[in-house]
Design a protein around this motif. Structure first.
Motif, mmCIF file in Angstrom:
data_model
loop_
_atom_site.group_PDB
_atom_site.id
_atom_site.type_symbol
_atom_site.label_atom_id
_atom_site.label_comp_id
_atom_site.label_asym_id
_atom_site.label_seq_id
_atom_site.Cartn_x
_atom_site.Cartn_y
_atom_site.Cartn_z
ATOM 1 N N VAL A 1 14.687 9.655 -15.649
ATOM 2 C CA VAL A 1 13.765 9.363 -14.719
ATOM 3 C C VAL A 1 14.284 7.792 -14.353
ATOM 4 O O VAL A 1 15.305 7.338 -14.900
ATOM 5 N N PRO A 2 14.287 8.597 -12.891
ATOM 6 C CA PRO A 2 15.115 7.670 -11.747
ATOM 7 C C PRO A 2 14.180 5.750 -11.457
ATOM 8 O O PRO A 2 12.739 6.358 -12.212
ATOM 9 N N GLU A 3 14.739 5.150 -11.769
ATOM 10 C CA GLU A 3 15.221 3.472 -11.874
ATOM 11 C C GLU A 3 14.372 3.392 -10.991
ATOM 12 O O GLU A 3 13.833 2.754 -11.006
ATOM 13 N N HIS A 4 14.319 3.550 -10.259
ATOM 14 C CA HIS A 4 13.738 3.187 -8.779
ATOM 15 C C HIS A 4 13.156 4.379 -7.599
ATOM 16 O O HIS A 4 14.488 5.217 -7.503
ATOM 17 N N ILE A 5 12.832 4.302 -7.257
ATOM 18 C CA ILE A 5 11.784 4.815 -5.642
ATOM 19 C C ILE A 5 12.111 4.364 -4.529
ATOM 20 O O ILE A 5 11.174 2.948 -4.443
ATOM 21 N N ASN A 6 12.277 4.759 -3.844
ATOM 22 C CA ASN A 6 12.712 4.163 -2.338
ATOM 23 C C ASN A 6 12.027 4.651 -1.541
ATOM 24 O O ASN A 6 11.974 6.225 -1.141
ATOM 25 N N LEU A 7 10.768 4.352 -0.957
ATOM 26 C CA LEU A 7 10.261 4.828 0.065
ATOM 27 C C LEU A 7 10.396 4.828 0.977
ATOM 28 O O LEU A 7 9.235 5.200 2.646
ATOM 29 N N GLY A 8 10.973 4.056 1.612
ATOM 30 C CA GLY A 8 11.972 4.023 3.106
ATOM 31 C C GLY A 8 10.785 3.304 4.307
ATOM 32 O O GLY A 8 10.120 2.294 2.873
ATOM 33 N N GLY A 9 11.512 3.770 5.388
ATOM 34 C CA GLY A 9 10.502 2.736 5.892
ATOM 35 C C GLY A 9 9.368 3.445 7.376
ATOM 36 O O GLY A 9 8.573 4.445 6.306
ATOM 37 N N GLY A 10 9.231 3.156 7.765
ATOM 38 C CA GLY A 10 8.753 3.851 8.922
ATOM 39 C C GLY A 10 7.214 3.187 9.502
ATOM 40 O O GLY A 10 6.538 3.963 10.086
ATOM 41 N N LEU A 11 6.684 2.006 8.903
ATOM 42 C CA LEU A 11 6.002 1.537 9.029
ATOM 43 C C LEU A 11 5.123 1.217 10.862
ATOM 44 O O LEU A 11 6.203 0.351 11.481
ATOM 45 N N GLY A 12 4.211 1.820 11.330
ATOM 46 C CA GLY A 12 3.871 1.369 12.839
ATOM 47 C C GLY A 12 3.951 0.528 13.306
ATOM 48 O O GLY A 12 2.595 -0.699 12.749
ATOM 49 N N ILE A 13 3.718 0.059 14.766
ATOM 50 C CA ILE A 13 3.219 -1.123 14.952
ATOM 51 C C ILE A 13 2.153 -0.999 16.207
ATOM 52 O O ILE A 13 2.827 0.788 16.936
ATOM 53 N N ASP A 14 0.794 -1.235 16.948
ATOM 54 C CA ASP A 14 0.463 -1.907 17.803
ATOM 55 C C ASP A 14 1.278 -2.220 19.175
ATOM 56 O O ASP A 14 1.043 -3.105 19.649
ATOM 57 N N TYR A 15 1.784 -1.071 19.965
ATOM 58 C CA TYR A 15 2.393 -1.026 21.297
ATOM 59 C C TYR A 15 1.708 -1.448 22.351
ATOM 60 O O TYR A 15 1.302 -2.200 23.423
ATOM 61 N N ASP A 16 0.595 -1.637 21.927
ATOM 62 C CA ASP A 16 -1.208 -1.240 23.587
ATOM 63 C C ASP A 16 -1.466 -2.666 23.492
ATOM 64 O O ASP A 16 -1.793 -2.993 24.239
ATOM 65 N N ASN A 17 -1.955 -3.139 21.896
ATOM 66 C CA ASN A 17 -2.260 -4.289 22.440
ATOM 67 C C ASN A 17 -1.186 -6.019 20.855
ATOM 68 O O ASN A 17 -1.092 -6.157 19.666
ATOM 69 N N PRO A 18 0.436 -5.247 21.798
ATOM 70 C CA PRO A 18 1.000 -6.492 20.473
ATOM 71 C C PRO A 18 0.160 -7.822 20.831
ATOM 72 O O PRO A 18 0.689 -9.189 20.077
ATOM 73 N N GLY A 19 -0.572 -8.687 21.586
ATOM 74 C CA GLY A 19 -1.250 -10.269 21.667
ATOM 75 C C GLY A 19 -2.212 -9.417 20.006
ATOM 76 O O GLY A 19 -2.545 -10.746 19.886
ATOM 77 N N LYS A 20 -2.868 -8.740 20.095
ATOM 78 C CA LYS A 20 -3.914 -9.092 19.618
ATOM 79 C C LYS A 20 -3.494 -8.664 18.189
ATOM 80 O O LYS A 20 -3.815 -9.121 16.876
#
Ligand SMILES: *Cc1c(COP(=O)(O)O)cnc(C)c1O
Length: 382
Positions: free
Chosen positions: A215-234
């Motif tokens: 039973v792995p004590e921890h599960i690491n799901l990494g990164g990767g969440l994207g951002i909105d390069y088209d509308n950085p203001g909004k």
């Protein structure tokens, strides 16, 4: 974009960081991840600027490092070593020793030869080090191929059909303690469904391990969440609420399993801007080129990944015209945008290249012996 300060006297190009936005973003990360007791590590490779690291550290976040120097830097700026994870397919002996000497939380390991070397070096220090296995879930992140990392033909991670061999070998390596499983499938992932697919795959792998009595004590799901390069203001803050929620509703954890994330881009991208000046406007046969004083040496993402950044002319209120925005370096790939509409540009106009806080300053080089761009911060200028 709104820069309150008078930046006309600062020599360009330079990075400008909106510190309020960084802090607000961190508030949201903290609030949304705490709901589920998730642990967040900041992926230092996205931006290793000292001031930014110190702000992030203050949010009780850990560090995700991909080199020995990142580990040293993380500790120097005050990250707790027991919240440092160390990833990478090619960890050198020297880097491994740095990590062992600093008693980091966990090595994320990617191959049997790597496990053997870590074990050997740990034995020499008479230590038992914690490792997690970086597994390839074979999930397509629907992102650019250079930033896809979880498919079977990538150089990263351990493929599922090799798990038995790897576990057998680990059982012989007495200075390693297997504590977790790790995944990181790519970057700039904007399709939240991908995280659902990953969660379901992780559930399968988790029960596979359980069947083997692990039973792995921890599960690491990494990164990767994207951002909105088209509308950085909004959309200046990524939807962390939805991101953590989708994992929470799809992951099936066993008792006492802890979940970890390694977020880079989503934390720092929107607070950074590359500020540059128009040197020349050059008329081609069918195109107009705005030649600015920043280039791929300051921000290489467009040249490297064909990445799109929103660009603003902060000096002009004229009608819009169509331009290619290019840098001064002798490479055809040295461009920031092609065929974009900008208010009519003239020499000395100030141009902001938005969403440049991640993989921007940190990837800059001195190619052509150019000066490194300096950084300025919204809370320091007046
Ligand atoms: C680059 C990297 C991250 C951060 O990725 P982002 O897309 O910037 O969130 C996290 N984990 C590992 C192992 C990485 O290599």
């Amino acid at each position: 974009m709104n820069i309150k300060q008078n930046i006309n006297n600062i020599s360009t190009p330079f990075y400008y960081y909106d510190i309020d936005l960084l802090k607000t973003t961190l508030d949201v990360v903290f609030k949304e991840s705490s709901k589920y007791g998730y642990n967040v590590h900041y992926a230092i490779k996205a931006n290793a600027n000292t001031k930014i690291l110190k702000i992030i550290r203050d949010y009780n976040i850990g560090a995700d490092c991909v080199s020995g120097n990142e580990i040293t830097k993380a500790i120097e700026v005050g990250f707790n070593s027991d919240k440092i994870v160390f990833a990478g397919v090619g960890k050198s002996d020297k880097e491994i020793i740095t990590a062992i000497d600093n008693n980091i939380f966990c090595f994320n390991c990617e191959s049997v030869p790597e496990l053997e070397i870590i074990n050997k070096l740990a034995a020499q220090k008479e230590k038992i080090v914690h490792i997690a296995l970086r597994l390839n879930p074979n999930i397509d992140p629907h992102t650019h191929k250079y930033i896809t990392t979880g498919l079977e033909e990538n150089k990263f991670g351990i493929n599922l059909w090799d798990i038995d061999t790897v576990l057998n070998r680990i059982s012989e390596l007495k200075n390693l303690k297997l504590c977790g499983i790790h995944f990181h499938i790519g970057s700039q992932i904007t399709d939240l469904n991908v995280y659902k697919n990953l969660s379901l795959k992780v559930n399968e792998i988790n029960s596979l391990f359980q069947k083997k009595g692990i039973v792995p004590e921890h599960i690491n799901l990494g990164g990767g969440l994207g951002i909105d390069y088209d509308n950085p203001g909004k959309n200046n803050i990524p939807d962390f609420k939805a991101y953590f929620e989708i994992y929470n509703s799809n992951l099936k954890l066993l008792p006492n399993q802890k979940v970890h994330f390694e977020l880079g881009r989503s934390i720092v991208a929107q607070c950074g801007n590359l500020i540059t000046k128009v040197l020349y406007v050059k008329e081609g046969l069918n195109k107009k080129f705005v030649i600015v004083d920043a280039g791929m040496t300051e921000l290489i993402r467009s040249a490297l990944y064909n990445a799109h950044h929103s660009i603003e002319n902060l000096s002009s209120n004229y009608d819009k015209e169509k331009y290619d925005v290019v840098g001064p370096i002798c490479e055809s790939s040295d461009f920031f945008a092609k065929d974009i509409m900008l208010p009519k540009c003239t020499r000395n106009d100030i141009i902001a290249i938005r969403s440049a806080g991640a993989y921007g300053q940190v990837m800059s080089s001195q190619y052509n012996l150019r000066d490194l761009a300096k950084a300025y911060y919204s809370d320091e200028l007046d």
